[in-house]
Design an enzyme around this catalytic site. Structure first.
Site, PDB file in Angstrom:
ATOM      1  N   LYS A  82       0.908  -1.302   0.024  1.00  0.00           N
ATOM      2  CA  LYS A  82       0.085   0.019   0.084  1.00  0.00           C
ATOM      3  C   LYS A  82       0.969   1.227   0.090  1.00  0.00           C
ATOM      4  CE  LYS A  82      -3.865   1.773   2.803  1.00  0.00           C
ATOM      5  NZ  LYS A  82      -4.740   1.699   3.987  1.00  0.00           N
ATOM      6  N   SER A 157      -9.379   1.628   3.165  1.00  0.00           N
ATOM      7  CA  SER A 157      -8.880   2.507   2.133  1.00  0.00           C
ATOM      8  C   SER A 157      -7.607   1.701   1.560  1.00  0.00           C
ATOM      9  CB  SER A 157      -7.967   3.423   3.122  1.00  0.00           C
ATOM     10  OG  SER A 157      -7.144   3.092   3.944  1.00  0.00           O
ATOM     11  N   SER A 181      -9.492  -0.865   7.125  1.00  0.00           N
ATOM     12  CA  SER A 181      -9.032  -0.756   6.044  1.00  0.00           C
ATOM     13  C   SER A 181      -8.369  -1.999   5.441  1.00  0.00           C
ATOM     14  CB  SER A 181      -7.890   0.411   5.886  1.00  0.00           C
ATOM     15  OG  SER A 181      -8.583   1.795   5.688  1.00  0.00           O
TER      16      SER A 181
END
Ligand code: GLN
Length: 489
Positions: A82, A157, A181
């Site tokens: 990420k 997210s 997330s």
């Protein structure tokens, strides 16, 4: 199973077996996954940055290492991080204009751990800006699309990592989870997502959002892979003062020990108002399956303070965010407005342009909650209720080994559906947030589909109780096989 699949669909443990027996090389595997990225990422948009050349070089190194006897499970297998985990020499943007050009001079702890395990880094995954959001639509660059239905969101997210793993654009990925997330995008993308116990994985080099809540964890194609990746990243790190002094076990050891006699509690507060019927049905079937496998399931557990969790989170997370994001002043690093009259003007213009609307909303919420005169009423009160939420869990874990609940109250929703109503978006995480507030571990595993859209189930455990949740998840996965399905891109 392993050899009948195209290379980009392999799990980590299948890839490891093929690499170790020299049936494939890391360069071959990395090339196949990069070709997959070329073929589908125009539609999925999971990557902010692809570093193909560097990946192939790392793959070559891995092949030489394997030739010389390296046998680590991650060696030579390509993955994604990420874009809020620092990578030395590779842009780390947090999907924000503020960090669009930021190239970290150092590696995050997890990056370093994966590199030294011989992992191949394909690139960086799209996300909601600074990890604030539940759909990846808050990325300053572009939204990511759900591989199961491109008109729908992948969750957030960590939407880039979730979508990449589901689409075969990475064998596995690391995400971060502050309020859901990792688990919510795992649920919406039909993959496995683990949020470890707070403190089990070092946060050093993870761009901070809510420091008392943030935790890094794996997004993988199955439970075995999740345990393998956790093995590689868990453990004490002196560079993170909240890192636990705890020697993690080998998480793959307990996987296959079954769940006969395991005590499972189902907190009734998680069957919230507004939850989709399909999600309830999937949960019901999953619970029956767990009973069939020998677990004792109690459907009448109560965690009474759960109803305050979202309110508590939206005081604590924005408060910590407002403090953490104060560092983006245009002086030290990141975007810096050049057309300013004086220092204050420069700072205002930097933050005005550098941050998107959701980030600004959080900064305002947090600054308000922390300001003189309001601190006791909001922040302090939220901390007290946080303790009550944690105690609910402690009490439940006196009686139950794990707790089971839906991960998300809905199937993946359409892009644009919730963008005009922040509270609707916040409600996406109603089932995942209590876990971060209490600091406990939780995994989301695929548990079924509704009209081709994935639905996940969440298994929560005691602090450092990752083995029990892996055991439960593995028994369920092996008995159902949902993890074998791949998105029909
Ligand atoms: N969706 C939640 C938020 O926007 C959780 C995000 C996260 O876990 N990083 O705060």
């Amino acid at each position: 199973m392993a050899t009948s699949r195209p290379l980009h669909e392999l799990t980590l443990h299948d890839a490891r077996d093929l690499l170790q027996t020299r049936q494939i090389s890391s360069v071959e595997l990395t090339r196949a996954v990069l070709e997959r990225v070329d073929a589908v990422d125009e539609r999925v948009k999971a990557y902010v940055t692809v570093s193909g050349e560097a990946a192939l070089k790392q793959a070559g190194d891995a092949d030489r290492a394997i030739g010389a006897g390296a046998s680590g499970p991650l060696t030579g297998v390509p993955m994604m991080l990420k874009d809020n985990m620092c990578t030395r020499g590779l842009r780390t943007t947090c999907s924000s204009r503020m960090l669009e050009q930021f190239v970290p001079p150092y590696d995050a702890h997890v990056t370093e751990r994966l590199r030294s395990a011989g992992a191949v880094l394909l690139g960086k995954g799209n996300m909601d800006e600074f990890a604030m959001g539940s759909s990846t639509e808050n990325s300053a660059f572009f939204p990511t699309h759900n591989p199961w239905d491109l008109e729908r969101v992948p969750g957030g997210s960590s939407g880039g990592p979730g979508a990449a793993v589901a689409a075969g654009e990475a064998v596995y990925a690391l995400g971060s989870d502050t309020g859901g997330s990792i688990r919510q995008p795992a649920s919406l993308c039909g993959v496995v997502g683990l949020k470890p116990t707070y403190g089990l994985v070092s946060r050093y080099g993870l761009v901070a959002f809510g420091s008392s809540l943030d935790q890094i964890g794996p997004l993988t194609k199955d439970v075995t892979d999740s345990a393998l990746v956790l093995n590689a990243i868990a453990g004490h790190d002196p560079k993170d003062s909240t890192s636990a002094r705890y020697a993690p076990p080998d998480y793959t050891k307990a996987l296959a020990s079954g769940i006969k006699g395991l005590r499972i509690g189902v907190p009734k507060e998680y069957l919230v108002e507004g939850i989709q019927e399909e999600v309830v049905e999937v949960m019901e079937r999953a619970l029956s399956k767990l009973e069939e496998l020998g677990a004792q399931v109690d459907r009448e557990v109560s965690l009474p303070h759960t109803r305050y969790a979202l309110a508590v989170y939206y005081i604590i997370a924005p408060s910590e965010a407002s403090a953490n994001l104060a560092r983006y002043d245009g002086v030290k690093y990141g975007y810096s407005a050049q057309d300013a009259d004086d220092m204050w003007d420069a700072m205002e213009k930097t933050r005005q342009y550098g941050f998107g609307p959701e980030v600004k909303r959080r900064i305002m919420l947090g600054t308000y909650a922390l300001s003189a005169g309001y601190y006791d009423a909001y922040y302090l009160k939220a901390q007290k209720v946080r303790t009550l939420i944690r105690r609910d869990f402690e009490k439940a874990f006196e009686k139950y080994d794990v707790l089971v609940a839906p991960t998300s109250p809905t199937v993946p929703f359409k892009l644009g559906d919730k963008m005009s109503d922040p509270v609707q978006m916040y409600l996406s995480d109603i089932c995942t947030i209590p876990v971060n507030i209490a600091g406990i571990p939780s995994i989301s595993v695929p548990a079924g589909f509704s009209f081709g859209l994935p639905i996940g189930m969440q298994i929560m455990g005691r602090p450092f109780g990752e083995e029990a949740i892996f055991r439960t998840a593995y028994a369920y996965e092996q008995a159902t096989g949902w993890h074998n399905l791949r998105a029909p891109l």
